[in-house]
Design a protein around this motif. Structure first.
Motif, PDB file in Angstrom:
ATOM      1  N   VAL A  64      11.705   6.226   3.544  1.00  0.00           N
ATOM      2  CA  VAL A  64      12.676   7.317   3.509  1.00  0.00           C
ATOM      3  C   VAL A  64      13.902   6.745   2.815  1.00  0.00           C
ATOM      4  CG1 VAL A  64      14.121   8.880   4.856  1.00  0.00           C
ATOM      5  CG2 VAL A  64      11.814   8.301   5.664  1.00  0.00           C
ATOM      6  N   CYS A  65      14.320   7.370   1.711  1.00  0.00           N
ATOM      7  CA  CYS A  65      15.385   6.782   0.905  1.00  0.00           C
ATOM      8  C   CYS A  65      16.423   7.822   0.497  1.00  0.00           C
ATOM      9  CB  CYS A  65      14.768   6.144  -0.345  1.00  0.00           C
ATOM     10  SG  CYS A  65      15.939   5.235  -1.375  1.00  0.00           S
ATOM     11  N   ASP A  66      17.672   7.417   0.567  1.00  0.00           N
ATOM     12  CA  ASP A  66      18.777   8.226   0.063  1.00  0.00           C
ATOM     13  C   ASP A  66      18.693   8.254  -1.468  1.00  0.00           C
ATOM     14  OD1 ASP A  66      21.120   9.718  -0.014  1.00  0.00           O
ATOM     15  OD2 ASP A  66      22.440   8.006   0.302  1.00  0.00           O
ATOM     16  N   TYR A  67      19.330   9.243  -2.080  1.00  0.00           N
ATOM     17  CA  TYR A  67      19.329   9.325  -3.539  1.00  0.00           C
ATOM     18  C   TYR A  67      20.347   8.369  -4.154  1.00  0.00           C
ATOM     19  CZ  TYR A  67      20.095  10.863  -8.276  1.00  0.00           C
ATOM     20  OH  TYR A  67      20.237  10.874  -9.637  1.00  0.00           O
ATOM     21  N   GLN A  68      21.591   8.448  -3.717  1.00  0.00           N
ATOM     22  CA  GLN A  68      22.654   7.668  -4.343  1.00  0.00           C
ATOM     23  C   GLN A  68      22.815   6.335  -3.618  1.00  0.00           C
ATOM     24  OE1 GLN A  68      26.376   9.730  -4.657  1.00  0.00           O
ATOM     25  NE2 GLN A  68      27.030   8.445  -6.346  1.00  0.00           N
ATOM     26  N   MET A  69      22.408   5.272  -4.290  1.00  0.00           N
ATOM     27  CA  MET A  69      22.479   3.927  -3.732  1.00  0.00           C
ATOM     28  C   MET A  69      23.344   3.070  -4.663  1.00  0.00           C
ATOM     29  SD  MET A  69      20.648   4.034  -0.984  1.00  0.00           S
ATOM     30  CE  MET A  69      20.569   2.302  -0.627  1.00  0.00           C
ATOM     31  N   PRO A  70      23.940   1.997  -4.143  1.00  0.00           N
ATOM     32  CA  PRO A  70      24.765   1.140  -4.996  1.00  0.00           C
ATOM     33  C   PRO A  70      23.954   0.541  -6.148  1.00  0.00           C
ATOM     34  CG  PRO A  70      25.054   0.589  -2.672  1.00  0.00           C
ATOM     35  CD  PRO A  70      23.920   1.564  -2.749  1.00  0.00           C
ATOM     36  N   GLY A  97      21.869  16.301  -3.947  1.00  0.00           N
ATOM     37  CA  GLY A  97      20.687  16.909  -4.526  1.00  0.00           C
ATOM     38  C   GLY A  97      21.007  18.036  -5.478  1.00  0.00           C
ATOM     39  N   SER A  98      20.041  18.331  -6.307  1.00  0.00           N
ATOM     40  CA  SER A  98      20.133  19.458  -7.220  1.00  0.00           C
ATOM     41  C   SER A  98      18.710  19.831  -7.615  1.00  0.00           C
ATOM     42  CB  SER A  98      20.934  19.080  -8.477  1.00  0.00           C
ATOM     43  OG  SER A  98      20.197  18.166  -9.271  1.00  0.00           O
ATOM     44  N   ALA A 102      15.480  17.321  -7.704  1.00  0.00           N
ATOM     45  CA  ALA A 102      14.254  17.682  -6.989  1.00  0.00           C
ATOM     46  C   ALA A 102      13.069  17.742  -7.948  1.00  0.00           C
ATOM     47  CB  ALA A 102      14.431  19.015  -6.278  1.00  0.00           C
ATOM     48  N   SER A 103      13.271  18.330  -9.113  1.00  0.00           N
ATOM     49  CA  SER A 103      12.207  18.425 -10.109  1.00  0.00           C
ATOM     50  C   SER A 103      11.774  17.044 -10.591  1.00  0.00           C
ATOM     51  CB  SER A 103      12.686  19.275 -11.293  1.00  0.00           C
ATOM     52  OG  SER A 103      11.707  19.325 -12.289  1.00  0.00           O
ATOM     53  N   GLU A 104      12.750  16.188 -10.882  1.00  0.00           N
ATOM     54  CA  GLU A 104      12.436  14.833 -11.327  1.00  0.00           C
ATOM     55  C   GLU A 104      11.703  14.052 -10.229  1.00  0.00           C
ATOM     56  OE1 GLU A 104      14.584  10.788 -13.037  1.00  0.00           O
ATOM     57  OE2 GLU A 104      15.767  12.627 -12.903  1.00  0.00           O
ATOM     58  N   ALA A 105      12.126  14.246  -8.985  1.00  0.00           N
ATOM     59  CA  ALA A 105      11.486  13.564  -7.860  1.00  0.00           C
ATOM     60  C   ALA A 105      10.026  14.002  -7.727  1.00  0.00           C
ATOM     61  CB  ALA A 105      12.249  13.843  -6.571  1.00  0.00           C
ATOM     62  N   TYR A 113      10.947  15.947  -0.497  1.00  0.00           N
ATOM     63  CA  TYR A 113      12.347  15.928  -0.901  1.00  0.00           C
ATOM     64  C   TYR A 113      13.096  16.755   0.122  1.00  0.00           C
ATOM     65  CZ  TYR A 113      16.501  17.007  -3.705  1.00  0.00           C
ATOM     66  OH  TYR A 113      17.787  17.141  -4.152  1.00  0.00           O
ATOM     67  N   LEU A 114      13.972  16.117   0.887  1.00  0.00           N
ATOM     68  CA  LEU A 114      14.717  16.815   1.924  1.00  0.00           C
ATOM     69  C   LEU A 114      16.207  16.606   1.747  1.00  0.00           C
ATOM     70  CD1 LEU A 114      12.576  15.807   5.023  1.00  0.00           C
ATOM     71  CD2 LEU A 114      12.551  17.998   3.832  1.00  0.00           C
TER      72      LEU A 114
END
Length: 129
Positions: A64-70, A97-98, A102-105, A113-114
Motif C-alpha cells: 500500500v503506497c502513497d502517491y507523493q513520496m520524497p 489524485g486525479s 488514476a489512469s496512469e496507475a 487506486y484509493l
C-alpha cells in the motif's frame, strides 16, 4: 489439508509506504486492529528506498503506497515493483489524485487506486481491498 492449515496460520504481510508518519501510524493501527486474521502484520516504510530494503529482507504479500513520496512518486515505485514482480498486489492510496494519475496507475498495473478520506470509511475500503 495440511497445506490449507499452513496457509491459514501464515502471517499476511502488508508493506505500507507513506512519508507522513501520522497517517502511516493511523492506517497501520486501523488495519491491524480491524482485520479478522490473527496473523496480520503491517511493516511501515517512510521512503521508497526504505520500502525496497524491506522487500529485499521480508516476503511481503501486498504493498500500500502513497502517491507523493520524497524524490519519487508511488507510480514510479509501482513501475519498479512491476519489473520485480508483475503480480504483487499494489494499492495506490493517496490524497494527491486525479483522473490522469488514476489512469496512469491502472495502465501500470495497480491492483487498486484509493483516495484517502477524512474519516475511517476510506480505511474500511482499504481493509476489504
Amino acid at each position: 489439508m495440511l497445506y490449507v492449515e499452513r496457509l491459514m496460520m501464515s502471517v499476511f504481510r502488508v508493506l505500507h509506504v507513506d512519508d507522513d508518519e501520522a497517517i502511516g501510524d493511523l492506517l497501520e493501527t486501523y488495519l491491524e486492529e480491524s482485520v479478522d486474521r490473527e496473523e496480520f502484520s503491517v511493516t511501515p516504510a517512510r521512503s521508497v528506498d526504505e520500502a525496497e530494503a524491506v522487500l529485499d529482507e521480508i516476503d511481503i504479500d501486498c504493498i500500500v503506497c502513497d502517491y507523493q513520496m520524497p524524490g519519487t512518486t508511488g507510480l514510479e515505485f509501482l513501475h519498479r515493483i512491476r519489473d520485480r514482480n508483475p503480480n504483487k498486489p499494489f494499492i495506490l492510496f493517496t490524497n494527491k489524485g486525479s483522473a490522469d494519475i488514476a489512469s496512469e496507475a491502472i495502465e501500470a498495473g495497480v491492483t487498486d487506486y484509493l483516495r484517502k478520506g477524512g474519516g475511517p470509511e476510506q480505511y474500511e475500503v482499504l481493509r476489504v481491498s
